[in-house]
Write a protein that holds these residues in place. Structure first.
Motif, short mmCIF file in Angstrom:
data_model
loop_
_atom_site.label_atom_id
_atom_site.label_comp_id
_atom_site.label_asym_id
_atom_site.label_seq_id
_atom_site.Cartn_x
_atom_site.Cartn_y
_atom_site.Cartn_z
N PHE A 67 0.84 -1.18 0.00
CA PHE A 67 0.00 0.00 0.00
C PHE A 67 0.88 1.24 0.00
O PHE A 67 1.79 1.36 0.83
N THR A 68 0.61 2.13 -0.91
CA THR A 68 1.26 3.43 -0.88
C THR A 68 0.26 4.41 -0.28
O THR A 68 -0.95 4.21 -0.37
N VAL A 69 0.78 5.42 0.34
CA VAL A 69 -0.07 6.42 0.96
C VAL A 69 -0.52 7.39 -0.12
O VAL A 69 0.31 7.99 -0.80
N PRO A 70 -1.83 7.52 -0.31
CA PRO A 70 -2.29 8.43 -1.36
C PRO A 70 -2.01 9.89 -1.00
O PRO A 70 -2.05 10.28 0.17
N ALA A 88 -4.70 8.92 5.71
CA ALA A 88 -4.66 9.06 4.26
C ALA A 88 -5.04 7.75 3.58
O ALA A 88 -5.76 7.75 2.57
N THR A 89 -4.62 6.65 4.15
CA THR A 89 -4.93 5.34 3.58
C THR A 89 -6.43 5.06 3.64
O THR A 89 -6.99 4.46 2.72
N LEU A 90 -7.08 5.52 4.69
CA LEU A 90 -8.54 5.38 4.76
C LEU A 90 -9.22 6.14 3.61
O LEU A 90 -10.32 5.79 3.20
N ALA A 91 -8.54 7.15 3.08
CA ALA A 91 -9.11 7.97 2.01
C ALA A 91 -9.13 7.27 0.66
O ALA A 91 -9.64 7.82 -0.31
N TYR A 92 -8.60 6.06 0.57
CA TYR A 92 -8.81 5.28 -0.64
C TYR A 92 -10.31 5.08 -0.87
O TYR A 92 -10.77 4.99 -2.00
N SER A 93 -11.04 4.99 0.21
CA SER A 93 -12.51 4.90 0.15
C SER A 93 -13.07 6.32 0.12
O SER A 93 -12.56 7.22 0.78
N ASP A 94 -14.14 6.49 -0.61
CA ASP A 94 -14.80 7.80 -0.63
C ASP A 94 -15.50 8.10 0.70
O ASP A 94 -15.89 9.24 0.93
#
Length: 177
Positions: A4-7, A35-41
């Motif tokens: 996982f990369t940090v968006p 930030a990783t939680l932000a993969y989800s809208d």
């Protein structure tokens, strides 16, 4: 395991970009796990809503819960983040280690809380009955117990997210016990 990369801000939805801006204003940056939680809208907003909800617990009590649950779940990210936050709340390095062990010598009420939280976490909610009684005897009430359960659940979310993603820890790394 997937890496996982940090968006970055430009890689997330506009709604999450606004949350990134709010987090940066409030704490100076967006923690990698958030930030990783932000993969989800929706996940980041939902989590922030849960985390910022009203509670009967004081900030120090919440940090005790955060540290104990993270220790049980072996979440180095959350241990690192909450060690830093606990220091801002006034806990010393020695007190933080006691909290993580759920062996608090400096405050009997905090010790009752830590021991109960450890039992809740280790036993999937089926805490030792005597520890529940000790929690009440220390001055906590039914409302506090409900808020403890919510706080345990809050921390499990981020502990599990780190376990699944292993994103880089962007806090000073917590010492081992």
């Amino acid at each position: 395991m997937k890496t996982f990369t940090v968006p970055t801000k430009d890689q997330v939805s506009p709604a999450n970009q606004a949350l990134f801006d709010n987090l940066t204003k409030a704490v100076g940056s967006v923690p990698n796990l958030y930030a990783t939680l932000a993969y989800s809208d929706h996940a980041l907003a939902n989590y922030l809503t849960l985390q910022s909800g009203k509670t009967s617990l004081r900030a120090k009590e919440r940090e005790i819960i955060n540290l104990v649950v993270s220790q049980v779940n072996k979440c180095l990210y959350c241990l690192s983040a909450h060690t830093a936050i606990s220091k801002m709340q006034g806990f010393t390095d020695e007190q933080i280690l006691e909290i993580r062990k759920a062996e608090i010598t400096f405050d009997p009420k905090f010790d009752a809380l830590a021991k109960l939280v450890k039992s809740i976490s280790e036993n999937q909610g089926h805490a030792d009955h005597q520890l529940v009684e000790n929690f009440y005897a220390a001055g906590y009430n039914d409302g506090n117990l409900a808020d403890v359960v919510i706080a345990v659940g809050d921390k499990i979310i981020t502990n599990y997210m780190f376990a699944l993603t292993a994103v880089p820890i962007d806090f000073p790394v917590a010492p081992e016990l």
